[in-house]
Enzyme design. Sequence first.
Site, PDB file in Angstrom:
ATOM      1  NE  ARG A 170      -1.600  -2.258   2.972  1.00  0.00           N
ATOM      2  CZ  ARG A 170      -1.864  -3.600   2.570  1.00  0.00           C
ATOM      3  NH1 ARG A 170      -2.804  -3.787   1.937  1.00  0.00           N
ATOM      4  NH2 ARG A 170      -0.719  -4.525   2.683  1.00  0.00           N
ATOM      5  CB  THR A 171       3.467   2.539   2.420  1.00  0.00           C
ATOM      6  OG1 THR A 171       2.733   2.103   3.351  1.00  0.00           O
ATOM      7  CG2 THR A 171       4.079   3.955   2.611  1.00  0.00           C
ATOM      8  CE  LYS A 174      26.523  -4.879  -7.896  1.00  0.00           C
ATOM      9  NZ  LYS A 174      26.913  -3.964  -9.001  1.00  0.00           N
ATOM     10  NE  ARG A 208       7.456   0.634   4.581  1.00  0.00           N
ATOM     11  CZ  ARG A 208       6.209   0.200   4.621  1.00  0.00           C
ATOM     12  NH1 ARG A 208       6.226  -1.133   4.310  1.00  0.00           N
ATOM     13  NH2 ARG A 208       5.313   0.930   5.019  1.00  0.00           N
ATOM     14  CG  HIS A 254       4.044   3.643   8.705  1.00  0.00           C
ATOM     15  ND1 HIS A 254       3.896   4.571   7.558  1.00  0.00           N
ATOM     16  CD2 HIS A 254       3.453   2.406   8.360  1.00  0.00           C
ATOM     17  CE1 HIS A 254       3.861   3.754   6.426  1.00  0.00           C
ATOM     18  NE2 HIS A 254       3.334   2.688   6.828  1.00  0.00           N
TER      19      HIS A 254
HETATM   20  N1  ASP Z   1       1.446  -1.957   6.725  1.00  0.00           N
HETATM   21  C1  ASP Z   1       1.951  -1.613   8.192  1.00  0.00           C
HETATM   22  C2  ASP Z   1       3.304  -1.210   8.327  1.00  0.00           C
HETATM   23  O1  ASP Z   1       4.227  -1.018   7.361  1.00  0.00           O
HETATM   24  C3  ASP Z   1       1.450  -2.622   9.104  1.00  0.00           C
HETATM   25  C4  ASP Z   1       1.928  -3.923   8.850  1.00  0.00           C
HETATM   26  O2  ASP Z   1       2.823  -4.330   8.355  1.00  0.00           O
HETATM   27  O3  ASP Z   1       1.401  -4.567   9.531  1.00  0.00           O
HETATM   28  O4  ASP Z   1       3.764  -1.067   9.654  1.00  0.00           O
END
Ligand code: ASP
Length: 324
Positions: free
Chosen positions: A65-66, A93, A115, A145
């Site tokens: 999603r993100t 690497k 991320r 987050h």
């Molecule tokens: N998508 C959310 C996160 O990146 C929640 C999860 O992974 O459970 O933290």
Amino acid sequence: MMVEQINAKGQLRHLLTLAELERSHIETIIDRATGYLTPAGHPPPHDTILRGQTVANLFFEASTRTRASFELAAKRLSADVLNLDVNTSSRAKGESIVDTIYTLQAMQVDMFVVRDASTGVPANIARRVDSHVSVLNAGESDVSHPTQGLLDLMTILQHRPDVDQLCVAIIGDVKHSRVARSAYQALTKFDVGDLRLIGPAELLPQEGFDGARLFTEIDEGIEGADVVMALRIQRERFTELGAIPDSQEYYRRYGLTEKRLRVAKPDAIVMHPGPMNRGVEIDGEVADGPRSLIERQVTNGMAIRMAVLALAHEHVRDCHGSTR
Ligand code: ASP
């Protein structure tokens, strides 16, 4: 050294944590995001505001999603978008993330969406980038987050703007959840009435949620709740495999079912950040049921990411005006 997220002109430069944003900054982001929502059945919003700017998505941890929504958000704002393939990038690497950033910065990337599974990575990058560049945290270890916290707050505000009157119950692996931490930071800025954290004792946090009430019995914890948020067990963050609860036993004790929801308020809403494990932390009937705002959260997430990119762009644009 703390990184300033807001520049001297009061513009959003970096988004690293909600903990250090003022309520007014959060309101500005949510207002902007609301402007990016379109009525059902209408095409998604498009804007040329980021034309000529480059956004790099660096996801060194799994994401659906993100990652997809940051990519679509940047494209809908007309940016040039680079999605670095982490498996074939030089980080595999042995190159340090900072060297990867310097390399991409030399290609005139203006915004980094990052991320990573380690704590402090987004702030560390933000400390090192050129003064016109923005860094947006897309998920940092179990710590933060921020765009998820913003989209969760936006979803709750659409249901009930009187957050100070609301009882919000978060069920599950709160201890390892950056989603819960960012939701806590956002909700406390809006003086949430009653925040309850529910789960087996070993998955409840020992610190970082001042004022929240802890429950190990789900029925007690969700009684009278206006908002019920279920969380996944973050298996990837357990250091000892033996400490992971058995899925069937977990569902029996903490799975969110229609029957359990009966003790929440009649108009209570159900949320989940995804990815969902149906039949573990949430029943399919609840996830697809009339109280569920899980898809709305995804739609709001798109709007929040567009808003954050558009606002950070104001910083980048003003710096470009003076340096390029
Ligand atoms: N998508 C959310 C996160 O990146 C929640 C999860 O992974 O459970 O933290």
